[in-house]
Design an enzyme around this catalytic site. Sequence first.
Site, PDB file in Angstrom:
ATOM      1  N   HIS A  43       0.867  -1.179   0.000  1.00 14.27           N
ATOM      2  CA  HIS A  43       0.000   0.000   0.000  1.00 14.27           C
ATOM      3  C   HIS A  43       0.903   1.227   0.000  1.00 14.27           C
ATOM      4  O   HIS A  43       1.175   1.816   1.049  1.00 14.27           O
ATOM      5  CB  HIS A  43      -0.893  -0.039   1.245  1.00 14.27           C
ATOM      6  N   GLU A  70      -2.500  -1.673  -3.381  1.00 11.66           N
ATOM      7  CA  GLU A  70      -3.695  -0.950  -2.963  1.00 11.66           C
ATOM      8  C   GLU A  70      -3.359   0.509  -2.699  1.00 11.66           C
ATOM      9  O   GLU A  70      -2.226   0.855  -2.362  1.00 11.66           O
ATOM     10  CB  GLU A  70      -4.328  -1.611  -1.733  1.00 11.66           C
ATOM     11  N   HIS A 191      -8.535  -5.923   6.643  1.00 12.28           N
ATOM     12  CA  HIS A 191      -8.351  -4.938   7.714  1.00 12.28           C
ATOM     13  C   HIS A 191      -8.668  -5.567   9.060  1.00 12.28           C
ATOM     14  O   HIS A 191      -9.778  -5.999   9.317  1.00 12.28           O
ATOM     15  CB  HIS A 191      -9.179  -3.661   7.533  1.00 12.28           C
TER      16      HIS A 191
END
Length: 238
Positions: A43, A70, A191
Amino acid sequence: MTKLSVNINKVATIRNARGGNVPNVVQFAIDCERMGAQGITVHPRPDERHIRYQDVRDLKSVLTTEFNIEGNPNDSFTALVKEVKPHQVTLVPDAPDAITSNAGWDTITHFSFLKDKVAEFAECGIRVSVFIDAEHLDRIEKAKELGAHRVELYTESYATMYPVDKNMAVEKFVKAADYARSIGLGVNAGHDLSLENLKFFHEQIPHIDEVSIGHALISDALYYGIENTIQMYLNQLR
Ligand code: PXP
């Protein structure tokens, strides 16, 4: 089969604390693959405070499993993803100063922006997943309409409620995942998934395509070592 994608951002955070190349993020990713991870997630954020853009380029040439990038698709992120061409890009609406992602997309409000982005990535042969909150089935429907291939369900609320009432915690995720599947979307999740809550989540939604896990997995590795930890997570998905 649900794939385990290891998010290696935390490893970059440790490296960046000293400015050198210890731990070596690229080697860590290669080792995760060798130890059984079925994908690697990064990320990169605009300030490169953990994964750097160059890490993303370096990883692409050596990874052999699924590579997932991401992030918020601003211009520099978009250019990076189109250059690197990972297997999957996950679009996340995180603000530049957010500590971590804290919400899914409102695909209705941002429909035309996302539609253009999805088309841009899809034209390069990249699968596109859209990070989304599980309670809004209309947003999942819009994700399909804008051309996304998958949604990633934002599981923070599941993880928070799990110790209180796991059945209640998972309910909206089962509905969202079943709905997404019924309209032809693949389903990822991520998450705050952990050794505590992953097994039940997977039992309730066995058709999940992929989970991406970073914080808990890297933290567990401090106790169990990364090789054991990856096996422990894989066992939750069997
Ligand atoms: N999915 C998305 C979109 C994320 O932003 C993150 C955190 O970077 C994760 C999954 C992984 O979350 P965690 O680090 O809590 O496992």
